[in-house]
Design a protein around this motif. Structure first.
Motif, PDB file in Angstrom:
ATOM      1  N   ALA A  27       0.807  -1.259  -0.089  1.00  0.00           N
ATOM      2  CA  ALA A  27      -0.082  -0.035   0.133  1.00  0.00           C
ATOM      3  C   ALA A  27       0.928   1.092  -0.041  1.00  0.00           C
ATOM      4  O   ALA A  27       0.482   2.195  -0.779  1.00  0.00           O
ATOM      5  CB  ALA A  27      -0.909   0.133   1.190  1.00  0.00           C
ATOM      6  N   GLY A  28       1.800   1.090   0.754  1.00  0.00           N
ATOM      7  CA  GLY A  28       2.847   2.243   0.900  1.00  0.00           C
ATOM      8  C   GLY A  28       2.549   3.708   1.345  1.00  0.00           C
ATOM      9  O   GLY A  28       2.779   4.635   1.380  1.00  0.00           O
ATOM     10  N   LYS A  29       1.262   3.529   2.000  1.00  0.00           N
ATOM     11  CA  LYS A  29       0.521   4.811   2.681  1.00  0.00           C
ATOM     12  C   LYS A  29      -0.161   4.285   3.885  1.00  0.00           C
ATOM     13  O   LYS A  29      -0.573   3.043   3.914  1.00  0.00           O
ATOM     14  CB  LYS A  29      -0.367   5.515   1.604  1.00  0.00           C
ATOM     15  CG  LYS A  29      -1.624   4.637   1.145  1.00  0.00           C
ATOM     16  CD  LYS A  29      -2.430   5.419   0.176  1.00  0.00           C
ATOM     17  CE  LYS A  29      -3.566   4.303  -0.118  1.00  0.00           C
ATOM     18  NZ  LYS A  29      -4.452   4.957  -1.043  1.00  0.00           N
ATOM     19  N   PRO A  30      -0.596   5.167   4.852  1.00  0.00           N
ATOM     20  CA  PRO A  30      -1.354   4.908   5.762  1.00  0.00           C
ATOM     21  C   PRO A  30      -2.753   4.393   5.605  1.00  0.00           C
ATOM     22  O   PRO A  30      -3.488   4.808   4.737  1.00  0.00           O
ATOM     23  CB  PRO A  30      -1.502   6.278   6.683  1.00  0.00           C
ATOM     24  CG  PRO A  30      -0.472   7.022   6.348  1.00  0.00           C
ATOM     25  CD  PRO A  30      -0.160   6.689   4.829  1.00  0.00           C
ATOM     26  N   VAL A  31      -3.202   3.062   6.064  1.00  0.00           N
ATOM     27  CA  VAL A  31      -4.395   2.732   5.636  1.00  0.00           C
ATOM     28  C   VAL A  31      -5.232   2.063   6.961  1.00  0.00           C
ATOM     29  O   VAL A  31      -4.507   1.845   8.138  1.00  0.00           O
ATOM     30  CB  VAL A  31      -4.307   1.385   4.933  1.00  0.00           C
ATOM     31  CG1 VAL A  31      -3.568   1.719   3.521  1.00  0.00           C
ATOM     32  CG2 VAL A  31      -3.328   0.324   5.458  1.00  0.00           C
ATOM     33  N   GLY A  32      -6.574   1.937   7.007  1.00  0.00           N
ATOM     34  CA  GLY A  32      -7.306   1.593   7.947  1.00  0.00           C
ATOM     35  C   GLY A  32      -7.657   0.285   8.196  1.00  0.00           C
ATOM     36  O   GLY A  32      -7.496  -0.585   7.058  1.00  0.00           O
ATOM     37  N   PRO A  33      -7.878  -0.169   9.137  1.00  0.00           N
ATOM     38  CA  PRO A  33      -8.474  -1.813   9.438  1.00  0.00           C
ATOM     39  C   PRO A  33      -9.345  -2.461   8.129  1.00  0.00           C
ATOM     40  O   PRO A  33      -9.110  -3.438   7.761  1.00  0.00           O
ATOM     41  CB  PRO A  33      -9.030  -2.054  10.764  1.00  0.00           C
ATOM     42  CG  PRO A  33      -8.741  -0.739  11.643  1.00  0.00           C
ATOM     43  CD  PRO A  33      -8.637   0.358  10.455  1.00  0.00           C
ATOM     44  N   ARG A  34     -10.216  -1.631   7.811  1.00  0.00           N
ATOM     45  CA  ARG A  34     -10.710  -2.116   6.690  1.00  0.00           C
ATOM     46  C   ARG A  34     -10.368  -2.321   5.368  1.00  0.00           C
ATOM     47  O   ARG A  34     -10.696  -3.272   4.676  1.00  0.00           O
ATOM     48  CB  ARG A  34     -12.432  -1.274   6.498  1.00  0.00           C
ATOM     49  CG  ARG A  34     -13.299  -1.448   7.776  1.00  0.00           C
ATOM     50  CD  ARG A  34     -14.685  -1.000   7.356  1.00  0.00           C
ATOM     51  NE  ARG A  34     -15.790  -1.292   8.496  1.00  0.00           N
ATOM     52  CZ  ARG A  34     -16.121  -2.252   8.727  1.00  0.00           C
ATOM     53  NH1 ARG A  34     -16.272  -3.524   7.902  1.00  0.00           N
ATOM     54  NH2 ARG A  34     -17.147  -2.172   9.876  1.00  0.00           N
ATOM     55  N   ASP A  35      -9.370  -1.329   5.074  1.00  0.00           N
ATOM     56  CA  ASP A  35      -8.826  -1.175   4.022  1.00  0.00           C
ATOM     57  C   ASP A  35      -7.729  -2.603   4.136  1.00  0.00           C
ATOM     58  O   ASP A  35      -7.606  -3.374   2.929  1.00  0.00           O
ATOM     59  CB  ASP A  35      -7.909  -0.183   3.640  1.00  0.00           C
ATOM     60  CG  ASP A  35      -8.844   0.999   3.376  1.00  0.00           C
ATOM     61  OD1 ASP A  35      -9.939   0.956   2.618  1.00  0.00           O
ATOM     62  OD2 ASP A  35      -8.399   2.290   3.873  1.00  0.00           O
ATOM     63  N   VAL A  36      -7.331  -2.814   5.088  1.00  0.00           N
ATOM     64  CA  VAL A  36      -6.494  -3.634   5.319  1.00  0.00           C
ATOM     65  C   VAL A  36      -6.976  -5.149   5.091  1.00  0.00           C
ATOM     66  O   VAL A  36      -6.745  -6.210   4.586  1.00  0.00           O
ATOM     67  CB  VAL A  36      -5.689  -3.912   6.805  1.00  0.00           C
ATOM     68  CG1 VAL A  36      -4.864  -5.079   7.166  1.00  0.00           C
ATOM     69  CG2 VAL A  36      -4.675  -2.726   6.888  1.00  0.00           C
ATOM     70  N   MET A  37      -8.465  -5.367   5.736  1.00  0.00           N
ATOM     71  CA  MET A  37      -9.176  -6.441   5.512  1.00  0.00           C
ATOM     72  C   MET A  37      -9.568  -6.778   4.202  1.00  0.00           C
ATOM     73  O   MET A  37      -9.213  -7.972   3.747  1.00  0.00           O
ATOM     74  CB  MET A  37     -10.534  -6.247   6.238  1.00  0.00           C
ATOM     75  CG  MET A  37     -11.396  -7.563   6.083  1.00  0.00           C
ATOM     76  SD  MET A  37     -13.259  -6.975   6.558  1.00  0.00           S
ATOM     77  CE  MET A  37     -13.818  -6.364   5.265  1.00  0.00           C
ATOM     78  N   ARG A  38      -9.753  -5.828   3.406  1.00  0.00           N
ATOM     79  CA  ARG A  38      -9.956  -6.127   1.777  1.00  0.00           C
ATOM     80  C   ARG A  38      -8.679  -6.482   1.051  1.00  0.00           C
ATOM     81  O   ARG A  38      -8.646  -7.186   0.397  1.00  0.00           O
ATOM     82  CB  ARG A  38     -10.532  -4.805   1.352  1.00  0.00           C
ATOM     83  CG  ARG A  38     -12.018  -4.453   1.986  1.00  0.00           C
ATOM     84  CD  ARG A  38     -12.823  -3.140   1.109  1.00  0.00           C
ATOM     85  NE  ARG A  38     -13.788  -2.860   2.016  1.00  0.00           N
ATOM     86  CZ  ARG A  38     -13.753  -1.954   2.725  1.00  0.00           C
ATOM     87  NH1 ARG A  38     -12.778  -1.116   2.647  1.00  0.00           N
ATOM     88  NH2 ARG A  38     -14.675  -1.573   3.245  1.00  0.00           N
ATOM     89  N   GLY A  39      -7.675  -5.521   1.463  1.00  0.00           N
ATOM     90  CA  GLY A  39      -6.582  -5.859   0.633  1.00  0.00           C
ATOM     91  C   GLY A  39      -5.726  -7.131   0.943  1.00  0.00           C
ATOM     92  O   GLY A  39      -4.943  -7.683  -0.040  1.00  0.00           O
ATOM     93  N   ALA A  40      -5.878  -7.334   2.191  1.00  0.00           N
ATOM     94  CA  ALA A  40      -4.904  -8.635   2.342  1.00  0.00           C
ATOM     95  C   ALA A  40      -6.062  -9.823   2.633  1.00  0.00           C
ATOM     96  O   ALA A  40      -5.609 -11.120   3.076  1.00  0.00           O
ATOM     97  CB  ALA A  40      -4.609  -8.680   4.068  1.00  0.00           C
ATOM     98  N   ASN A  41      -7.180  -9.794   1.992  1.00  0.00           N
ATOM     99  CA  ASN A  41      -7.985 -10.981   1.874  1.00  0.00           C
ATOM    100  C   ASN A  41      -8.278 -11.430   3.316  1.00  0.00           C
ATOM    101  O   ASN A  41      -8.392 -12.782   3.278  1.00  0.00           O
ATOM    102  CB  ASN A  41      -7.642 -11.805   0.727  1.00  0.00           C
ATOM    103  CG  ASN A  41      -7.563 -11.406  -0.657  1.00  0.00           C
ATOM    104  OD1 ASN A  41      -8.447 -10.386  -0.782  1.00  0.00           O
ATOM    105  ND2 ASN A  41      -6.732 -11.678  -1.416  1.00  0.00           N
ATOM    106  N   LEU A  42      -8.614 -10.803   4.253  1.00  0.00           N
ATOM    107  CA  LEU A  42      -9.068 -11.387   5.500  1.00  0.00           C
ATOM    108  C   LEU A  42     -10.402 -11.448   5.736  1.00  0.00           C
ATOM    109  O   LEU A  42     -11.331 -10.594   5.089  1.00  0.00           O
ATOM    110  CB  LEU A  42      -8.335 -10.228   6.575  1.00  0.00           C
ATOM    111  CG  LEU A  42      -6.918  -9.998   6.458  1.00  0.00           C
ATOM    112  CD1 LEU A  42      -6.419  -9.182   7.565  1.00  0.00           C
ATOM    113  CD2 LEU A  42      -6.182 -11.410   6.644  1.00  0.00           C
ATOM    114  N   THR A  43     -10.770 -12.133   6.750  1.00  0.00           N
ATOM    115  CA  THR A  43     -12.111 -12.646   6.970  1.00  0.00           C
ATOM    116  C   THR A  43     -13.230 -11.349   7.485  1.00  0.00           C
ATOM    117  O   THR A  43     -14.102 -11.403   7.366  1.00  0.00           O
ATOM    118  CB  THR A  43     -12.498 -13.886   7.750  1.00  0.00           C
ATOM    119  OG1 THR A  43     -11.884 -13.635   8.923  1.00  0.00           O
ATOM    120  CG2 THR A  43     -11.933 -14.981   6.883  1.00  0.00           C
TER     121      THR A  43
END
Length: 150
Positions: A27-43
Motif C-alpha cells: 500500500a505504501g501509505k497509511p491505511v485503516g483496518p477495513r482497507d487492510v481487511m479487503r487488501g489482505a483478503n482477511l475475513t
C-alpha cells in the motif's frame, strides 16, 4: 543483533499476519483496518485489527493520530527477499541465474549445430542439467511463494 531480532519476529508471525504486513508494504501509505481487511483478503476487520496490533507490538507498524496504520520497518523473512514492494522466494532468483546460464549455453550451441561434429556430448549433458536445475528452482520458488504469501 538485528538478525536475532528478525528471527524472533518471524517466529511470532502467522500466515495472515505476514499477509497483512505485505499488504501494508505494498500500500505504501497509511491505511485503516477495513482497507487492510479487503487488501489482505482477511475475513473481518477484527482479524485485521488483531494482526495490526501484533505488528505494532513487534515494532513493525505504527498507528497514526487518524487510526491509520503504516509500516515502520521493512524486514525480510527466511528464504525470501524484498524486490521493491514484492516479497519473492530466493530460489526464484537462483532459478533466473540458471535460466541466464541456459541462454548463454544455447547461444554457444546454435553456431556449433551447423559444424559437423561441433558439439560434444558433455556439452549436451551440461545443457540438460542446466534446464533441469532452472526448471526445478523456478517451480519450487513459485510453489513456496504461493504458500508463504497466500
Amino acid at each position: 543483533m538485528k538478525v536475532d531480532n528478525e528471527k524472533n519476529i518471524e517466529d511470532d508471525l502467522n500466515a495472515t499476519t505476514i499477509q497483512t504486513y505485505v499488504y501494508l508494504i505494498r500500500a505504501g501509505k497509511p491505511v485503516g483496518p477495513r482497507d487492510v481487511m479487503r487488501g489482505a483478503n482477511l475475513t473481518s476487520p477484527s482479524v485485521a485489527y488483531r494482526n495490526l496490533q501484533k505488528l505494532i507490538d513487534l515494532g513493525l507498524v505504527l498507528k497514526d493520530q487518524y487510526s491509520n496504520y503504516v509500516v515502520k520497518e521493512k524486514v525480510g523473512f527466511k528464504g525470501q527477499v524484498w524486490v521493491g514492494k514484492t516479497l519473492i522466494p530466493r530460489v526464484i532468483i537462483l532459478g533466473f541465474v540458471f535460466l541466464g546460464v541456459l541462454i548463454g549455453e544455447i547461444a554457444i550451441l546454435i553456431p556449433h549445430l551447423f559444424i559437423p561434429n561441433g558439439v560434444q556430448e558433455s556439452f549436451w549433458f551440461l545443457t540438460i542439467v542446466t534446464v533441469v536445475a532452472a526448471a526445478v528452482l523456478l517451480i519450487e520458488g513459485l510453489r513456496s511463494g504461493k504458500r508463504s504469501v497466500n
